[in-house]
Design a protein around this motif. Structure first.
Motif, PDB file in Angstrom:
ATOM      1  N   TRP A   1     -18.435  18.327 -18.424  1.00  0.00           N
ATOM      2  CA  TRP A   1     -19.854  18.095 -18.136  1.00  0.00           C
ATOM      3  C   TRP A   1     -20.589  19.422 -17.975  1.00  0.00           C
ATOM      4  CZ3 TRP A   1     -23.168  19.276 -14.103  1.00  0.00           C
ATOM      5  CH2 TRP A   1     -24.401  18.622 -14.124  1.00  0.00           C
ATOM      6  N   LEU A   2     -19.981  20.352 -17.240  1.00  0.00           N
ATOM      7  CA  LEU A   2     -20.612  21.656 -17.046  1.00  0.00           C
ATOM      8  C   LEU A   2     -20.826  22.376 -18.370  1.00  0.00           C
ATOM      9  CD1 LEU A   2     -18.810  23.103 -13.894  1.00  0.00           C
ATOM     10  CD2 LEU A   2     -21.272  22.731 -14.151  1.00  0.00           C
ATOM     11  N   ALA A   3     -19.841  22.289 -19.266  1.00  0.00           N
ATOM     12  CA  ALA A   3     -19.967  22.974 -20.553  1.00  0.00           C
ATOM     13  C   ALA A   3     -21.184  22.468 -21.319  1.00  0.00           C
ATOM     14  CB  ALA A   3     -18.701  22.778 -21.374  1.00  0.00           C
ATOM     15  N   GLY A   4     -21.453  21.182 -21.227  1.00  0.00           N
ATOM     16  CA  GLY A   4     -22.644  20.640 -21.886  1.00  0.00           C
ATOM     17  C   GLY A   4     -23.929  21.102 -21.235  1.00  0.00           C
TER      18      GLY A   4
ATOM     19  N   GLY B   1     -25.298  29.361 -24.632  1.00  0.00           N
ATOM     20  CA  GLY B   1     -25.193  30.688 -24.041  1.00  0.00           C
ATOM     21  C   GLY B   1     -24.347  30.774 -22.792  1.00  0.00           C
ATOM     22  N   GLY B   2     -24.002  29.628 -22.179  1.00  0.00           N
ATOM     23  CA  GLY B   2     -23.194  29.663 -20.976  1.00  0.00           C
ATOM     24  C   GLY B   2     -21.712  29.519 -21.277  1.00  0.00           C
ATOM     25  N   SER B   3     -20.907  29.571 -20.216  1.00  0.00           N
ATOM     26  CA  SER B   3     -19.464  29.447 -20.397  1.00  0.00           C
ATOM     27  C   SER B   3     -18.857  28.785 -19.165  1.00  0.00           C
ATOM     28  CB  SER B   3     -18.819  30.818 -20.618  1.00  0.00           C
ATOM     29  OG  SER B   3     -19.003  31.642 -19.476  1.00  0.00           O
ATOM     30  N   VAL B   4     -17.715  28.136 -19.370  1.00  0.00           N
ATOM     31  CA  VAL B   4     -16.969  27.505 -18.279  1.00  0.00           C
ATOM     32  C   VAL B   4     -15.505  27.904 -18.403  1.00  0.00           C
ATOM     33  CG1 VAL B   4     -16.257  25.343 -17.185  1.00  0.00           C
ATOM     34  CG2 VAL B   4     -18.533  25.521 -18.231  1.00  0.00           C
ATOM     35  N   LEU B   5     -14.962  28.495 -17.344  1.00  0.00           N
ATOM     36  CA  LEU B   5     -13.542  28.760 -17.240  1.00  0.00           C
ATOM     37  C   LEU B   5     -12.952  27.696 -16.322  1.00  0.00           C
ATOM     38  CD1 LEU B   5     -10.975  30.473 -17.619  1.00  0.00           C
ATOM     39  CD2 LEU B   5     -11.739  31.876 -15.672  1.00  0.00           C
ATOM     40  N   ALA B   6     -12.077  26.850 -16.878  1.00  0.00           N
ATOM     41  CA  ALA B   6     -11.456  25.757 -16.122  1.00  0.00           C
ATOM     42  C   ALA B   6     -10.004  26.124 -15.847  1.00  0.00           C
ATOM     43  CB  ALA B   6     -11.541  24.456 -16.908  1.00  0.00           C
TER      44      ALA B   6
ATOM     45  N   ARG C   1     -14.471  22.147 -26.200  1.00  0.00           N
ATOM     46  CA  ARG C   1     -15.923  22.201 -26.195  1.00  0.00           C
ATOM     47  C   ARG C   1     -16.343  23.648 -26.387  1.00  0.00           C
ATOM     48  NH1 ARG C   1     -15.348  17.505 -26.245  1.00  0.00           N
ATOM     49  NH2 ARG C   1     -16.425  15.854 -25.081  1.00  0.00           N
ATOM     50  N   PRO C   2     -17.457  23.910 -27.082  1.00  0.00           N
ATOM     51  CA  PRO C   2     -17.944  25.283 -27.171  1.00  0.00           C
ATOM     52  C   PRO C   2     -18.196  25.858 -25.780  1.00  0.00           C
ATOM     53  CG  PRO C   2     -19.095  23.870 -28.726  1.00  0.00           C
ATOM     54  CD  PRO C   2     -18.287  22.960 -27.863  1.00  0.00           C
ATOM     55  N   GLY C   3     -17.713  27.058 -25.562  1.00  0.00           N
ATOM     56  CA  GLY C   3     -17.934  27.730 -24.294  1.00  0.00           C
ATOM     57  C   GLY C   3     -16.960  27.358 -23.196  1.00  0.00           C
ATOM     58  N   LEU C   4     -16.022  26.440 -23.451  1.00  0.00           N
ATOM     59  CA  LEU C   4     -15.061  26.004 -22.432  1.00  0.00           C
ATOM     60  C   LEU C   4     -13.688  26.602 -22.725  1.00  0.00           C
ATOM     61  CD1 LEU C   4     -14.100  24.264 -20.043  1.00  0.00           C
ATOM     62  CD2 LEU C   4     -13.854  22.354 -21.658  1.00  0.00           C
TER      63      LEU C   4
END
Length: 263
Positions: free
Chosen positions: A60-63, A68-73, A84-87
């Motif tokens: 959800w955060l990645a969306g 331009g944002g990013s998520v490190l899980a 997902r792009p950016g995840l």
């Protein structure tokens, strides 16, 4: 880590892990999303999702942070998460492994710190991982609160109470603080966070709800620990029948959604 202290009972390698994460997502994702929206998640943010589990919040955060944002899980044992792009999903021990300092605009951790004996040190590490102005979002239980409301008979009431106490003992033996949810807002203040806010929520455990289905999974997922704490396989089977009885109704743990800002 030893089996007695510091180990986590909810093993992602268990056959019950997928069901547990599905129930948690159905129950808690709406709470997490509401809190993250209120905290101002927006495109371009750099996010860290600690203890990501099956990755529902990270996805959800990645969306939300695109473009331009990013998520490190991160997780000790990450489960498969759709791309997902950016995840980015990474194996990581938040107690022992380093985190980059001042790297994230937003850090999210759900049902993680209460299970860690080193929770104060981890909280300091998450503080340092935020850039100035960045926000930490925690979601934690007060699992010491879980009153039974209705049951078929006195035996069912007694068995459910024994089950709840056995779970608490099993977690406490591993350094988990099952009442930490009601303390985590104060812990954020002591760690140096400002603009600390907290919301509390209680749901019902009734047949057919994800809250009660999670308890069904717990009777399998936590079987060995519950047996060590004095329950029997026959009693666990009896509990599963009780959780399908329309006369059963209980309160959930108190769910605390807490956030604070690094000044």
């Amino acid at each position: 880590m030893t089996a007695a202290t510091g180990s986590y009972l909810f093993d992602n390698g268990s056959a019950h892990a997928a069901g547990q994460h599905r129930c948690l997502a159905a129950w808690l994702d709406p709470v997490s999303v509401e809190a993250l929206r209120a905290g101002g998640v927006r495109p371009g943010m750099r996010c860290l999702d600690v203890g990501t589990g099956a990755g529902s919040v990270a996805l959800w955060l990645a969306g939300q942070v695109a473009p331009g944002g990013s998520v490190l899980a991160t997780d000790l044992v990450p489960l498969p998460v759709p791309e997902r792009p950016g995840l980015v999903v990474r194996r990581h021990d938040v107690v022992r492994d380093e985190l980059p300092e001042g790297a994230f605009d937003l850090v999210h951790a759900r049902l993680v710190l209460s299970h860690l004996p080193e929770r104060d040190a981890v909280l300091a590490r998450l503080f340092a991982a935020l850039r100035p102005g960045g926000v930490l979002h925690l979601l934690e239980f007060d699992a010491e609160y879980a009153p039974l409301l209705t049951a078929p008979d006195a035996r069912a009431r007694q068995l459910y109470e024994r089950y709840q106490q056995a779970k608490l003992r099993a977690f406490r033996a591993r350094g988990s603080h099952q009442g930490w949810g009601r303390e985590c807002a104060d812990a954020l203040l002591r760690a140096g966070f400002t603009d600390v806010e907290a919301r509390a929520r209680i749901d019902l455990l009734a047949p057919g709800t994800p809250q009660l289905e999670m308890q069904l999974h717990n009777t399998g997922h936590l079987r060995e620990a519950l047996l060590r704490e004095g329950l029997s396989d026959d009693e666990l089977a009896e509990l599963r029948g009780l959780f399908a009885d329309p006369r059963f109704l209980a309160c959930s743990n108190v769910v605390y959604a807490v956030r604070g800002r690094r000044p």
